[in-house]
Structure formats: structure tokens, C-alpha cells
Enzyme design. Structure first.
Site, PDB file in Angstrom:
ATOM      1  CG  ASP A  78      -0.224  -0.016   2.531  1.00  0.00           C
ATOM      2  OD1 ASP A  78       0.833  -0.679   2.634  1.00  0.00           O
ATOM      3  OD2 ASP A  78      -0.699   0.619   3.493  1.00  0.00           O
ATOM      4  CD  GLU A 145       4.368   0.350   6.605  1.00  0.00           C
ATOM      5  OE1 GLU A 145       5.285   0.674   7.378  1.00  0.00           O
ATOM      6  OE2 GLU A 145       3.816   1.163   5.835  1.00  0.00           O
TER       7      GLU A 145
END
Length: 484
Positions: A78, A145
Site C-alpha cells: 500500500d 502497512e
């Protein structure tokens, strides 16, 4: 194909361009994950996903390297979605638009996603590169994350074969990271009572143009939190301009927990002449521009008319909100005694929102030591108890304890010194890396973190240094070729 595919190393930049083309903000990484899984299947690599969506890909060792220890390259899928106010960009639908600016790659009006897209691209390029010398490779790609390390927290145990892990999430050329801060989210809620709006005029006060940035890496740099600065003005208005009778209808600022807010907004309602309020705003803007001329050269504070809201905060709620967020600690709490010039403990107010009957704040607490996190948690509990608010803590993740005697550190340091012509810096970072969580699940992993120079991560000014990417790729491929 964008112009960055012409850069060297070609495979890495080709992959980064592809990553930019597929939207992948936190909680919306599935399209990118599916693309990577399908590509790995076409290449006939072993590929698997665990229950939380993390991806594991394996590539057999190159000829003659079969007896070397297996190495896992780790990155997260991400990116942080931040855009300039004048940029129309839907991070769930629109591709990032990278372009070359001198020696840097940046994006048009948004975060670039070099954090951690360059590391992700390097891991995929290592899988695709057929001439690379390497032991058996594992590539571990984790989910979400940037919003609490959810992929690392839920990682499948007994999944990895590797003895060595190279985390690719470091953002400074010439540095090797061997430790990082842990963190915990604080969700603060302040109840508000609303009443019918009796005032004739309504204006939105806007603070914008701040630099923002990463709430771990940049927390010590003097960059101003837009929410804190806006509330500071409200306290100034209440205390030093009692003749201006105003009420708050809504207050908001920031968009993600781990970025320093660049903009904040408050809707003010009042009667009578606009001139006194306008004068107070202009004078405070001059004060801020003088005070922050170096740290925040582009800030602006101004009023703009808005439609009259139906309700406002009552006077008790308004005073409570102003006082609480004016005294709320924010920024560096303490520097480390053990690691010179490294922040030990900090907190950052990342998001402020107004709902029907409360104002909610999302705060990220970071510390190299567990007791530092607990200290800030206790501080917030005491503060909220004084004003009838509440605070809840979630998403606690551990720090990564340094191991200076690491064998992979010794090899990485030796190769880096040969490439650079001088010794690399061995560091502990205040930002959160997934290494602590991954070592909690796989305690025998020998871990280092490396990466190229990335500046202004988590902001639309994010850039990655092109020569540093070449150095990073040279380092990474040599480690894989020379791992003992």
C-alpha cells in the site's frame, strides 16, 4: 509507458511504472495484489496468499547457489494517499502520474508512492531478472502497512523458509537500518452539544500550504501540524479578542494517521462586521509567517464565505474543544539516551473530524521503548479525564531491537562501503518498520533494512532520487550474489 521506464535499472523502473498505474492506497491494494499474483503464476513461480492477503512468492536459486541460505525480500503493497487541494485525484480509481524532475522522480499533485513502491519494484525485478545470481528467493509483500501494519500483524506463521530478510523500506542512500520505533494508535473522542445557529454570518477559516510529511521521519524537523496551529489561533481569538463573539460549527484537518496534517479548517459563525475578525486573521497570519519563515514558507491563513450551518457548538463544548486541542501534546516528547540524535518518543495528531455529537482525533504514538508508549498513553488518559473526553488505544506494534552483531549487517556494510567509497551509516529510525512485528513471528530471522533516498514521503512533495535507486539496486543484487 511513462518516461520513467527509460531509466536504469530498466526492470526496476518498469515495475515501478506498473505499480503507479494500478491504484493501491491502504485498504485498496487488491487490484495490485491480483496483478502480481497473476504475473507470478504466468512465470510459474510458487505463489500463495495468507488469510489477511499477504503474498509470498518463491524463486529457485540460480545455478551454483542452491546451498546458500534462503533470503526473503520484504515490501508492503500500500501507499499513503495525499493530494494537493487543487489536484482532483481519486486514489481508488486514478493512476499515479510519475515524471522526471532533474535527478528526481516525483508525481503530479499527489504522493508518488515510492514509499514503498520502489522497494516493491526492486523485489519484483529480482524475481524477473534472469541473469541475477541469488540463493533461493522469497518475496514477502504485506498488506496495509501504512494504516497499522495489519498485514504484518496477521502474517501466517511457519510460512517463510528464509533465515535472512532484507526489508526494502528505508529512505536514505548510504544508510542501513537495524532498529525502529514501535507504535500505537490513540483514538480520542470529545462529546459536543450542538444548538441552533442564531448568527447571521458564516465563514470557513482555512490554514493551508504547510509542508506536512512523515509523522515519524519528519517529526523532529519543526514542520507545523496544521490542526494544532489552527486551534492555537482559536485560543488566541478567544483570549485576546473577547469583543469578537464567534461560534464553531465544524472543525477538521488531516487525512491519515501517519502524516503531519498540511491543512485544517474551521467553520466560524458570528454577527456584525467582518472587519475585526478579518483583521485578527491577517495579523495572526503575519505572526505565523514571521515565526515560521524557514520551517513553513508557504503557509496561508484566510477566510472564505460558506453556507450558514444549522447548528453550532454550545459555549461549553466550544471552550472544551479549544482548550483540549490547544494543550494536547504533539511532536517530540523525548530524544533517545541510547542512540544519539534519534527521537525516542513522539506523538502526532494526524486526523481531526467533527461528527453529529463529537469531535474525533486520531493520534499516532511512537517510541523506541515500550515504557515511552505507556507514558504518552497515560498522559492522554489524564488529559481526557480533565475534560470529559475519552481515549482508546489500538493497533499496538513492537519496535525492532537492534542487533549490531548481525551477519547480514556485516555483509551489507562491507558491500555498501565498497560501492560508496566510505562506510555506510548504521542507524535506528523513529519511523515504524514492519521488521519488529515480523521478527516477533519469525524470531530467528537476521534482518537489515535498506533503500534509496526518498524525501517528503507521505506528502504530495514526495520524490525519489534516481542515482540513489541505481546505488540501491547495485547493493541489493550484490548482497544476493555474495550472501554466505
Amino acid at each position: 509507458m511513462s518516461e520513467i521506464q527509460q531509466l536504469q535499472p530498466t526492470l526496476l523502473w518498469k515495475w515501478f511504472d506498473q505499480i503507479c498505474a494500478i491504484p493501491h492506497p491502504s485498504y485498496h491494494e487488491e487490484a495490485l495484489a491480483n496483478f502480481i499474483v497473476n504475473w507470478a503464476k504466468e512465470k510459474q513461480f510458487f505463489v500463495e496468499r495468507d488469510e489477511v492477503g499477504n503474498i509470498l512468492i518463491r524463486k529457485p536459486a540460480s545455478a551454483g547457489m542452491e546451498n546458500r541460505p534462503t533470503v526473503v525480500l520484504q515490501a508492503h503493497l500500500d501507499m499513503v494517499p495525499q493530494a494537493n487541494e487543487d489536484t482532483q485525484h481519486d486514489f481508488q480509481k486514478d493512476p499515479i502520474q510519475p515524471y522526471i524532475e532533474g535527478e528526481w522522480v516525483t508525481a503530479k499533485g499527489t504522493t508518488l508512492g515510492a514509499d514503498n513502491g520502489i522497494g516493491l519494484a526492486s523485489a519484483l525485478a529480482a524475481l524477473e531478472e534472469e541473469t541475477l545470481a541469488h540463493p533461493e528467493l522469497e518475496v514477502l509483500l504485506t498488506m496495509t502497512e501504512e494504516q497499522g501494519m495489519e498485514g504484518a500483524i496477521g502474517l501466517c506463521p511457519n510460512w517463510l523458509k528464509s533465515q535472512i530478510m532484507i526489508n526494502t523500506d528505508t529512505e536514505e542512500n548510504g544508510e542501513i537500518y537495524i532498529g525502529c520505533a514501535g507504535g500505537v494508535n490513540a483514538d480520542l473522542s470529545v462529546p459536543v452539544q450542538k444548538i441552533a445557529n442564531p448568527y447571521a454570518h458564516s465563514y470557513e477559516l482555512v490554514l493551508k500550504g504547510l509542508r506536512g510529511g512523515h509523522s515519524g521521519v519528519d517529526i523532529h524537523t519543526g514542520r507545523v501540524n496544521a490542526v494544532k496551529a489552527l486551534v492555537r489561533f482559536l485560543a488566541h481569538l478567544k483570549q485576546d479578542h473577547p469583543q469578537i463573539d464567534f461560534a464553531i460549527s465544524q472543525i477538521k484537518g488531516g487525512s491519515v494517521r501517519n502524516a503531519i496534517p498540511r491543512e485544517a479548517f474551521v467553520t466560524l459563525c458570528f454577527d456584525g462586521d467582518l472587519a475585526p475578525l478579518q483583521s485578527a486573521v491577517e495579523n495572526f497570519e503575519v505572526l505565523l509567517k514571521t515565526e515560521l519563515a524557514i520551517a513553513e514558507p508557504n503557509l496561508s491563513l484566510f477566510l472564505q464565505p460558506v453556507e450558514k450551518p444549522a447548528h453550532i457548538f454550545d459555549s461549553h463544548s466550544q471552550n472544551n474543544i479549544i482548550n483540549l486541542f490547544n494543550v494536547l501534546p504533539n511532536g517530540v516528547i523525548r530524544y533517545s539516551d541510547a542512540v544519539e540524535n534519534v527521537v525516542e518518543t513522539s506523538l502526532s495528531l494526524g486526523v481531526l473530524k467533527t461528527s453529529d455529537n463529537q469531535v474525533n482525533a486520531t493520534i499516532l504514538i511512537r517510541s523506541l521503548i515500550e515504557s515511552g508508549k505507556y507514558y504518552v498513553q497515560e498522559m492522554l488518559k489524564s488529559l481526557t479525564a480533565l475534560c470529559g473526553a475519552s481515549v482508546n488505544f489500538a493497533g499496538n506494534y513492537p519496535g525492532w531491537e537492534p542487533h549490531p552483531d548481525s551477519k547480514i549487517l556485516a555483509l551489507t556494510s562491507q558491500i555498501y562501503a565498497e560501492i560508496l567509497g566510505h562506510q555506510p551509516e548504521i542507524k535506528v529510525i523513529h519511523a515504524g518498520l514492519e521488521c519488529g512485528l515480523l521478527k516477533k513471528i519469525y524470531p530467528n530471522l537476521d534482518v537489515v533494512s535498506i533503500g534509496p533516498t526518498i524525501i517528503n514521503a507521505h506528502s504530495p512533495d514526495e520524490k525519489v532520487h534516481i542515482p540513489a535507486v541505481q546505488t540501491y539496486w547495485q547493493l541489493l543484487t550484490r548482497i544476493l550474489a555474495e550472501v554466505k
